[in-house]
Motif scaffolding. Sequence first.
Motif, PDB file in Angstrom:
ATOM      1  N   SER A 298      24.427 -86.557-123.011  1.00 35.00           N
ATOM      2  CA  SER A 298      23.604 -86.539-123.786  1.00 35.00           C
ATOM      3  C   SER A 298      23.802 -85.929-125.239  1.00 35.00           C
ATOM      4  O   SER A 298      23.300 -86.299-126.189  1.00 35.00           O
ATOM      5  CB  SER A 298      22.721 -85.292-123.394  1.00 35.00           C
ATOM      6  OG  SER A 298      21.945 -85.440-121.995  1.00 35.00           O
ATOM      7  N   ARG A 386      22.611 -92.997-119.924  1.00 31.18           N
ATOM      8  CA  ARG A 386      22.731 -91.644-120.207  1.00 31.18           C
ATOM      9  C   ARG A 386      22.646 -90.900-118.770  1.00 31.18           C
ATOM     10  O   ARG A 386      22.093 -91.330-117.763  1.00 31.18           O
ATOM     11  CB  ARG A 386      21.859 -91.281-121.252  1.00 31.18           C
ATOM     12  CG  ARG A 386      21.907 -91.644-122.588  1.00 31.18           C
ATOM     13  CD  ARG A 386      20.993 -91.068-123.616  1.00 31.18           C
ATOM     14  NE  ARG A 386      21.320 -91.601-124.938  1.00 31.18           N
ATOM     15  CZ  ARG A 386      22.217 -91.196-125.664  1.00 31.18           C
ATOM     16  NH1 ARG A 386      23.138 -90.357-125.365  1.00 31.18           N
ATOM     17  NH2 ARG A 386      22.664 -91.642-127.018  1.00 31.18           N
ATOM     18  N   LYS A 387      23.241 -89.679-118.793  1.00 32.89           N
ATOM     19  CA  LYS A 387      23.264 -88.642-117.615  1.00 32.89           C
ATOM     20  C   LYS A 387      21.886 -88.272-117.522  1.00 32.89           C
ATOM     21  O   LYS A 387      21.413 -88.056-116.259  1.00 32.89           O
ATOM     22  CB  LYS A 387      24.453 -87.792-117.780  1.00 32.89           C
ATOM     23  CG  LYS A 387      25.881 -88.368-117.537  1.00 32.89           C
ATOM     24  CD  LYS A 387      26.854 -87.022-117.670  1.00 32.89           C
ATOM     25  CE  LYS A 387      28.037 -87.541-117.549  1.00 32.89           C
ATOM     26  NZ  LYS A 387      29.028 -86.281-117.722  1.00 32.89           N
ATOM     27  N   ASP A 388      21.238 -88.067-118.444  1.00 34.71           N
ATOM     28  CA  ASP A 388      19.678 -87.795-118.450  1.00 34.71           C
ATOM     29  C   ASP A 388      19.037 -88.825-117.625  1.00 34.71           C
ATOM     30  O   ASP A 388      18.958 -89.926-118.087  1.00 34.71           O
ATOM     31  CB  ASP A 388      19.023 -87.362-119.769  1.00 34.71           C
ATOM     32  CG  ASP A 388      19.788 -86.113-120.527  1.00 34.71           C
ATOM     33  OD1 ASP A 388      20.391 -85.558-119.788  1.00 34.71           O
ATOM     34  OD2 ASP A 388      19.506 -85.949-121.771  1.00 34.71           O
ATOM     35  N   ASN A 389      18.070 -88.634-116.830  1.00 40.55           N
ATOM     36  CA  ASN A 389      17.574 -89.453-115.891  1.00 40.55           C
ATOM     37  C   ASN A 389      18.358 -90.431-115.161  1.00 40.55           C
ATOM     38  O   ASN A 389      17.705 -91.909-114.801  1.00 40.55           O
ATOM     39  CB  ASN A 389      16.325 -90.136-116.723  1.00 40.55           C
ATOM     40  CG  ASN A 389      15.313 -88.980-117.254  1.00 40.55           C
ATOM     41  OD1 ASN A 389      15.059 -88.135-116.475  1.00 40.55           O
ATOM     42  ND2 ASN A 389      14.800 -88.785-118.513  1.00 40.55           N
ATOM     43  N   SER A 454      11.793 -91.737-122.407  1.00 33.68           N
ATOM     44  CA  SER A 454      13.095 -91.057-122.918  1.00 33.68           C
ATOM     45  C   SER A 454      14.282 -91.595-121.824  1.00 33.68           C
ATOM     46  O   SER A 454      15.055 -90.892-121.688  1.00 33.68           O
ATOM     47  CB  SER A 454      13.001 -89.439-122.385  1.00 33.68           C
ATOM     48  OG  SER A 454      12.772 -89.200-120.950  1.00 33.68           O
TER      49      SER A 454
END
Length: 456
Positions: A298, A386-389, A454
């Motif tokens: 992120s 991305r690592k998010d989600n 997102s």
Amino acid sequence: MEAFLKGKKRKLDTSSYSTPDDEDDEPTDVKLAMLSSLHPDFSQEALLEALLAHDGSVKAAAASLIDAVPAPVKKPHSSGVVGSQTSLKLYASRATGDSTSPKKAKMLSKKGATLHLYDPDDIAEHTPCSIVHNFLPSDVANDLLREMLDESKSFEKITFKLFDNVVSSPHTSTFYVETDLELHNQKYEYFYNGAKLTDVRKITPQLLRVKPLVQEGVNKEIEKRINTKYTGGQKLKFQSSDVWKPNAAFVNCYTGPQENVGYHSDQLTYLGPRAVIGSLSLGVAREFRVRRVVPKASDDNNKENADAEGQIAIHLPHNSLLVMHAEMQEEWKHSIAPAQAIDPHPIAGNRRINITYRDYKPSLHPKFTPRCKCGIPAVLKVVQKRKDNWGKYFWMCHRGYVPEKENCSFFQWAEFDDDGNPSWDAARYKRGIRPNTRALRRHNTAIHQQDPVSHD
């Protein structure tokens, strides 16, 4: 095939590639076309290596080639397409000191390099694929090859939009289904990258003859993969527990060494999460390359390297079945690389026929899947950047891949059970009843409001 159906309309403006995230939106094929227009004297392989060395950045790769001198095309002593290799288990034994524990070996591919694999055990160990050599009886394989070579005379190159120009894919292809009903549905109800297919055909006698053999072979490889590679001998979450039953086939024809397809993941829209694909290669041997998708952190100051493990090349000889397993489309990308030379095949000459058998899910027919605001069935994608989600599925509009069209703002998270079945009522679609569209729309809106966009 889906990777070439349509491309985004972009102007040739270097400001468009000012950030890595913008560039990541473009498939490798488009990036190669951009580089080729700027550096036409370089081979496709050299341009691809430059992209890999600069983490997929067109701007950085183009800058690195400004003062470089194109390498002359070498005539190798042999084409190197078909070869043999000592198993990597020898290296694994030396590295671990335990010849019975090859699983402990570290991945041998390195950043910016290509690891070439031939041995089926090595391929299963180090990639999300398994391969069966000499899969069909030789006469059956040759009969299918001859039939597809004759069919390929009328295959078409898929066109897409690039820099306000119509660009053709570097190989030809078409799509086969079994019944008249499926043919009608594919032509008039299914969408790929926001557009309908124009060339859909009824399955041929030899494709139909081979289908049960492919089904049996793929299911054996799936069972073997689960028992030997997955934790606790259990299938992956979202992987279907049903028997894999192919009901459609994309067929591609690659003529000559330079016809290729760039790095991409196959669309999951009608296959569902953790899809398995059986890929049969006939004719000329070519190189199938894979690389792992590494998400970015992120914090933009702490970005991971998308080429941290390099790329792996799997050699696909005539009459080989490659199974892309359930972790492939979400976690890896794949391509057919251009070659400097090929070994001609006695029947196919310089052509390679690739047949990818696919299991289309009835529950993901376009009449059930969400539709975006512009009325086109949404496309199913997974968060890879991305690592998010990371690994989370979502539905979004894909209309922007159609020339002169723009994406609408439609987005919603996708929900599946542990077997990959969608959130809508399974019993209804099994009885052929369309879901309550008003209830589904309310359900979709509620999800969207709870978890806004997102995914990037």
